[in-house]
Write a protein that holds these residues in place. Structure first.
Motif, mmCIF file in Angstrom:
data_model
loop_
_atom_site.group_PDB
_atom_site.id
_atom_site.type_symbol
_atom_site.label_atom_id
_atom_site.label_comp_id
_atom_site.label_asym_id
_atom_site.label_seq_id
_atom_site.Cartn_x
_atom_site.Cartn_y
_atom_site.Cartn_z
ATOM 1 N N ARG A 39 0.869 -1.178 0.000
ATOM 2 C CA ARG A 39 0.000 0.000 0.000
ATOM 3 C C ARG A 39 0.907 1.230 0.000
ATOM 4 N N ILE A 40 0.783 2.039 -1.042
ATOM 5 C CA ILE A 40 1.635 3.210 -1.214
ATOM 6 C C ILE A 40 0.789 4.476 -1.145
ATOM 7 N N GLY A 41 1.201 5.401 -0.301
ATOM 8 C CA GLY A 41 0.520 6.686 -0.214
ATOM 9 C C GLY A 41 1.055 7.646 -1.260
ATOM 10 N N VAL A 42 0.158 8.435 -1.827
ATOM 11 C CA VAL A 42 0.527 9.453 -2.819
ATOM 12 C C VAL A 42 0.149 10.805 -2.221
ATOM 13 N N GLY B 130 -1.692 1.762 7.079
ATOM 14 C CA GLY B 130 -0.814 0.644 6.753
ATOM 15 C C GLY B 130 -0.011 0.852 5.483
ATOM 16 N N LEU B 131 0.481 2.073 5.293
ATOM 17 C CA LEU B 131 1.249 2.380 4.081
ATOM 18 C C LEU B 131 2.707 1.974 4.270
ATOM 19 N N GLU B 132 3.272 1.342 3.264
ATOM 20 C CA GLU B 132 4.677 0.947 3.338
ATOM 21 C C GLU B 132 5.605 2.014 2.773
ATOM 22 N N ARG B 133 5.026 2.959 2.058
ATOM 23 C CA ARG B 133 5.814 4.044 1.492
ATOM 24 C C ARG B 133 4.875 5.221 1.235
ATOM 25 N N LEU C 242 -2.607 2.127 -4.590
ATOM 26 C CA LEU C 242 -2.251 3.532 -4.436
ATOM 27 C C LEU C 242 -3.335 4.247 -3.635
ATOM 28 N N ILE C 243 -2.930 4.791 -2.501
ATOM 29 C CA ILE C 243 -3.841 5.524 -1.619
ATOM 30 C C ILE C 243 -3.509 7.014 -1.739
#
Length: 203
Positions: free
Chosen positions: A3-6, A30-33, A101-102
């Motif tokens: 799960r990647i935050g933008v 729970g974002l990994e990046r 992509l979150i």
């Protein structure tokens, strides 16, 4: 699947509120990046004074250095404008095809989402919306759902301090000669001082 935050913005300048909110979003969702997407020429700020891109790039790098969770993304820097969130997400899906992509936004941006460029297509392109509440954002999800069907199931609110800190407020404080040092990460403060950013025009 990661799960990647933008996290997009002009970051003029990036401040401690940005860091706190990005960190809380990562922890709670729970974002990994978290990709910090620096927007060179935001469509909604055309005609307004904005710090040159290379300086803002240096400010963002200074703000996030040393935290392995945060990463600067050049997805908008390396392509011509105008830069719309929907196009950015589609490109990021090509770069990270296996990941969710979150997209991280403030409550005020959620409220204004129907006015964005191709908002329904944007909603389809994101796997989730991490919404960081801001003072006075007055979000009415039922009203928004009527305009953007499917929005409610993608919204995830981030429970973080309602920090009344904004980049525009900091620029005003600097221009007015008021204290602003502790609104910024130390390295960002040093760069603002070095480049004499946001000062009122001197005679």
């Amino acid at each position: 699947m990661r799960r990647i935050g933008v996290f997009g913005g002009t970051f003029d300048p990036p401040h401690v509120g940005h860091l706190i909110l990005a960190s809380e979003a990562a922890d709670q969702l729970g974002l990994e990046r978290v990709l910090w997407v620096l927007t060179p020429d935001p469509p909604h700020k055309r005609g307004l004074p904005i710090t040159p891109l290379l300086i803002r790039l240096e400010l963002v790098k200074a703000a996030i250095e040393g935290d392995p969770l945060f990463e600067l993304s050049r997805v908008e820097i390396d392509r011509p404008g105008p830069h719309y969130a929907v196009d950015t997400l589609l490109i990021l899906h090509d770069l990270y095809p296996e990941d969710a992509l979150i997209y991280l936004i403030g409550g005020d941006s959620l409220r204004d989402l129907p006015t964005w460029h191709q908002p329904l297509r944007f909603l389809e392109a994101c796997d989730g919306l991490g919404v960081m509440r801001r003072p006075g954002d007055a979000v009415d999800l039922s009203h928004l759902e009527a305009t953007l069907p499917g929005l409610r199931r993608k919204v995830m609110f981030v429970d973080a301090p309602l920090l009344e800190i904004s980049s525009s407020q900091i620029r005003q404080r600097v221009a007015g000669g008021k204290a602003y040092r502790y609104y910024l990460p130390p390295r960002v403060y040093e760069l603002v001082e070095r480049y004499r950013l946001y000062r009122a025009i001197e005679p």
